[in-house]
Design a protein around this motif. Structure first.
Motif, mmCIF file in Angstrom:
data_model
loop_
_atom_site.group_PDB
_atom_site.id
_atom_site.type_symbol
_atom_site.label_atom_id
_atom_site.label_comp_id
_atom_site.label_asym_id
_atom_site.label_seq_id
_atom_site.Cartn_x
_atom_site.Cartn_y
_atom_site.Cartn_z
ATOM 1 N N PHE A 387 26.762 42.312 79.373
ATOM 2 C CA PHE A 387 26.128 41.614 78.253
ATOM 3 C C PHE A 387 26.417 40.110 78.295
ATOM 4 O O PHE A 387 25.779 39.322 77.575
ATOM 5 C CB PHE A 387 26.620 42.193 76.928
ATOM 6 N N ALA A 388 27.329 39.687 79.162
ATOM 7 C CA ALA A 388 27.849 38.322 79.128
ATOM 8 C C ALA A 388 26.768 37.257 79.255
ATOM 9 O O ALA A 388 26.750 36.289 78.496
ATOM 10 C CB ALA A 388 28.906 38.145 80.217
ATOM 11 N N ILE A 389 25.861 37.398 80.220
ATOM 12 C CA ILE A 389 24.847 36.362 80.427
ATOM 13 C C ILE A 389 23.900 36.284 79.231
ATOM 14 O O ILE A 389 23.577 35.184 78.747
ATOM 15 C CB ILE A 389 24.059 36.616 81.722
ATOM 16 N N ALA A 390 23.442 37.422 78.735
ATOM 17 C CA ALA A 390 22.577 37.412 77.552
ATOM 18 C C ALA A 390 23.314 36.841 76.354
ATOM 19 O O ALA A 390 22.754 36.076 75.564
ATOM 20 C CB ALA A 390 22.084 38.826 77.250
ATOM 21 N N GLY A 391 24.595 37.185 76.217
ATOM 22 C CA GLY A 391 25.384 36.670 75.103
ATOM 23 C C GLY A 391 25.708 35.206 75.225
ATOM 24 O O GLY A 391 25.997 34.538 74.227
ATOM 25 N N ALA A 392 25.664 34.671 76.452
ATOM 26 C CA ALA A 392 25.990 33.265 76.673
ATOM 27 C C ALA A 392 24.834 32.334 76.355
ATOM 28 O O ALA A 392 25.026 31.122 76.243
ATOM 29 C CB ALA A 392 26.427 33.051 78.127
ATOM 30 N N LEU A 393 23.641 32.868 76.212
ATOM 31 C CA LEU A 393 22.472 32.031 75.947
ATOM 32 C C LEU A 393 22.516 31.461 74.531
ATOM 33 O O LEU A 393 23.156 32.032 73.646
ATOM 34 C CB LEU A 393 21.197 32.846 76.152
ATOM 35 N N PRO A 394 21.852 30.336 74.301
ATOM 36 C CA PRO A 394 21.889 29.699 72.980
ATOM 37 C C PRO A 394 21.301 30.596 71.896
ATOM 38 O O PRO A 394 20.334 31.324 72.120
ATOM 39 C CB PRO A 394 21.038 28.432 73.157
ATOM 40 N N ALA A 395 21.916 30.551 70.719
ATOM 41 C CA ALA A 395 21.379 31.295 69.581
ATOM 42 C C ALA A 395 20.083 30.674 69.110
ATOM 43 O O ALA A 395 19.245 31.332 68.486
ATOM 44 C CB ALA A 395 22.395 31.315 68.439
ATOM 45 N N VAL A 396 19.886 29.379 69.411
ATOM 46 C CA VAL A 396 18.648 28.681 69.077
ATOM 47 C C VAL A 396 17.989 28.248 70.367
ATOM 48 O O VAL A 396 18.604 27.578 71.199
ATOM 49 C CB VAL A 396 18.918 27.447 68.193
ATOM 50 N N GLU A 397 16.759 28.654 70.570
ATOM 51 C CA GLU A 397 16.037 28.358 71.800
ATOM 52 C C GLU A 397 15.124 27.160 71.606
ATOM 53 O O GLU A 397 14.418 27.039 70.609
ATOM 54 C CB GLU A 397 15.200 29.575 72.226
ATOM 55 N N VAL A 398 15.153 26.236 72.571
ATOM 56 C CA VAL A 398 14.271 25.079 72.540
ATOM 57 C C VAL A 398 13.062 25.367 73.414
ATOM 58 O O VAL A 398 13.209 25.692 74.587
ATOM 59 C CB VAL A 398 14.987 23.811 73.067
ATOM 60 N N ILE A 399 11.881 25.257 72.860
ATOM 61 C CA ILE A 399 10.666 25.509 73.618
ATOM 62 C C ILE A 399 10.039 24.176 74.004
ATOM 63 O O ILE A 399 9.724 23.351 73.156
ATOM 64 C CB ILE A 399 9.670 26.342 72.800
ATOM 65 N N LEU A 400 9.874 23.958 75.287
ATOM 66 C CA LEU A 400 9.319 22.717 75.800
ATOM 67 C C LEU A 400 7.888 22.951 76.276
ATOM 68 O O LEU A 400 7.593 23.943 76.943
ATOM 69 C CB LEU A 400 10.166 22.188 76.957
#
Length: 417
Positions: A387-400
Motif C-alpha cells: 500500500f506504500a506507493i498509493a499511500g505516499a501520493l498526495p491527498a490533494v491532486e493537482v490537475i494540469l
C-alpha cells in the motif's frame, strides 16, 4: 544514508536460521530484533513535505490500538484469574508488536515522496520476495527441519505463504501494467517464478499453506478481471498452470496434499473440498461475541475463562471482533476499507498502481479469512508495503492542462478523502 532503509527492508524477511528465541510469551523472530533499528532508520530519513493519503489511516490505526489496549487492561476486572499478570503482559506485548510493525509500515509510505525513491522501493520489494523464497527453500532438503520450524524457518508457515502471495499479487499487477523500469520488469518476472517454485517445493514438505494459495488465486483473479486483454496475464496463467502440473507430477507429498484438499476421504464429512475445518470453526466461534460484545475478551486473550479456543477462529477479522469487541472489529475493518478506497486512483498514469494495490489487498483479505496472520511480524509489514506507493501520493491532486503555449492549473480536486 537517506536510502539505507531501502537496503535494510529485505533483511526483515529473513528466516530465523536458529536466531529465534522462545519465551514464556511466544517466539521472538529475526524480524522482531530488526524492526526497532529499521524504525530508527526511517525516522532519520526525511519525509515527504506534503499531506499524504496514508495520513488518513493514522486516526483509525491509533483508535484501534488504544481500544485494544483498553480491552486488554480490562481483563483484570472482567475475568477471575488467581494471577492475571502473565496474561496481561503477554497480550500487551502482542499489541506492542503489532504497533511497531504498523508504525514501520506508515513510515515507509512517508519516505516515498519522490519518483526516484518509489522506483528504488520497487527493487526493495523484489529483494523481500527473493528473501522469502530463499527462506522457504533453505530447509527444503532437510527432512528433519520442516518449513514450519519456528527456530530454523518461520514461526508461521501459513502466514509466510500468505505474505508471499500478497507480494506476488502486487508485483504481478505492476508487471502486467508495465510499471517500473524495463530492467525491473525483467527481474520481477523471474522473482515471481522463483517465488511460486519455492512455495510448491516447500509445500511438498508441509500440509499447510492452502489459504495462501487461495488468497493468491483471488488476487490474481481480480487482475484477470481488470486486465482481461493483457497478454502478460495469460502468460502468468500459463506459467502458474504449468508449474502446478509439474509440481503435482514430480512432488509426491504435494500431490497427496492436493488430492486431500480436493477429495477428502476421511469419511466424516460430505464436503467435496477440504477447507481445513475453517467454516465449521467460524460457526463455532462467532456466537461467542455475545459474551463480550463491546470490549471483547482482550487482545490475544484466548483459552482460560475467555471461552475462546486456544487455536483461534482461523479468521483474523472474526478474531478481532471476538477479542476487541464490535468497536475494535469495526475499526479494523475500516482500516482495510480505507486502504481499498485510497487505492482507487483514477488518473490514467496511476491506474496501474491501483489495480496492483487492490489485487494485493484482496489477497490479504482472503488470506486473513484463513488464519490470524496480522498480529504483527512480516505479514503486517508486507501488507503495508504493497500500500506504500498509493499511500505516499498526495491527498490533494493537482490537475494540469496544456492550453496552447502555457500550462496552467485549472482546478484542485480533493481525491480519496
Amino acid at each position: 544514508m537517506r536510502r539505507l532503509w531501502l537496503f535494510f527492508f529485505p533483511l526483515l524477511f529473513m528466516p530465523n536460521a536458529g536466531f529465534s528465541h522462545r519465551t514464556d510469551f511466544g517466539v521472538l523472530e529475526v524480524c522482531d530484533y530488526l524492526i526497532a533499528p529499521f524504525i530508527v532508520l526511517l525516522i532519520m530519513t526525511p519525509s515527504a513535505k506534503y499531506e499524504q493519503r496514508v495520513a488518513k489511516l493514522n486516526p483509525l490505526l491509533w483508535s484501534f490500538l488504544l481500544w485494544a489496549l483498553l480491552s486488554t487492561l480490562s481483563i483484570h476486572f472482567r475475568y477471575e484469574y488467581l494471577d492475571d499478570l502473565p496474561i496481561l503482559i503477554g497480550s500487551c506485548l502482542k499489541l506492542a508488536r503489532l504497533a511497531l510493525f504498523a508504525i514501520a509500515g506508515v513510515l515507509i509510505a512517508k519516505k516515498l515522496g519522490d519518483p526516484r525513491t518509489r522506483g528504488e522501493w520497487l527493487w526493495s520489494l523484489l529483494a523481500a520476495l527473493f528473501m522469502f523464497s530463499i527462506g522457504l527453500l533453505a530447509n527444503s532438503g532437510n527432512r528433519d527441519v520442516q518449513p514450519t520450524d519456528a527456530i530454523e524457518g518461520y514461526k508461521s508457515y501459513n502466514a509466510i505463504i500468505v505474505s508471499v502471495s500478497i507480494l506476488c499479487s502486487y508485483i504481478a499487477g505492476l508487471w502486467i501494467d508495465n510499471a517500473g523500469s524495463r530492467r525491473w520488469r525483467q527481474c520481477a518476472s523471474v522473482s515471481i517464478a522463483f517465488a511460486i517454485s519455492s512455495v510448491f517445493i516447500s509445500s511438498s514438505l508441509s500440509s499447510h499453506g492452502r489459504g495462501g494459495w487461495l488468497a493468491f488465486a483471488a488476487g490474481f483473479g481480480y487482475i484477470l478481471w481488470k486486465r482481461t486483454q493483457t497478454l502478460k496475464t495469460l502468460a502468468i496463467i500459463f506459467i502458474v498452470g504449468l508449474a502446478s502440473v509439474t509440481a503435482y507430477e514430480t512432488l509426491p507429498n504435494f500431490q497427496s496434499l492436493v488430492d486431500l484438499t480436493l477429495s477428502p476421504s476421511d469419511g466424516t464429512s460430505l464436503q467435496s473440498v477440504d477447507d481445513g475445518a475453517r467454516f465449521s470453526t467460524w460457526v463455532h466461534e462467532a456466537p461467542k461475541l455475545i459474551s463480550a460484545p463491546v470490549l471483547g475478551t482482550g487482545f490475544y486473550h484466548r483459552g482460560g475463562t475467555s471461552g475462546l479456543w486456544d487455536s483461534g477462529s482461523h479468521n483474523f477479522f472474526l478474531q478481532m471482533f471476538l477479542e476487541t469487541g464490535i468497536v475494535g472489529g469495526i475499526l479494523m475493518m475500516s482500516v482495510f476499507a480505507l486502504t481499498w478506497r485510497q487505492a482507487g486512483l483514477k488518473t490514467k498514469s496511476l491506474n496501474k498502481i491501483s489495480v496492483a494495490t487492490r489485487a494485493a489487498l484482496i489477497t490479504a483479505i482472503v488470506g486473513g479469512m484463513s488464519g490470524e496472520y496480522y498480529y504483527g511480524g512480516v505479514s503486517v509489514l508486507a501488507l503495508f508495503a504493497v500500500f506504500a506507493i498509493a499511500g505516499a501520493l498526495p491527498a490533494v491532486e493537482v490537475i494540469l492542462v496544456t492550453d496552447k503555449m502555457r500550462t496552467r492549473v485549472v482546478r484542485w480536486r480533493q481525491v480519496a478523502s
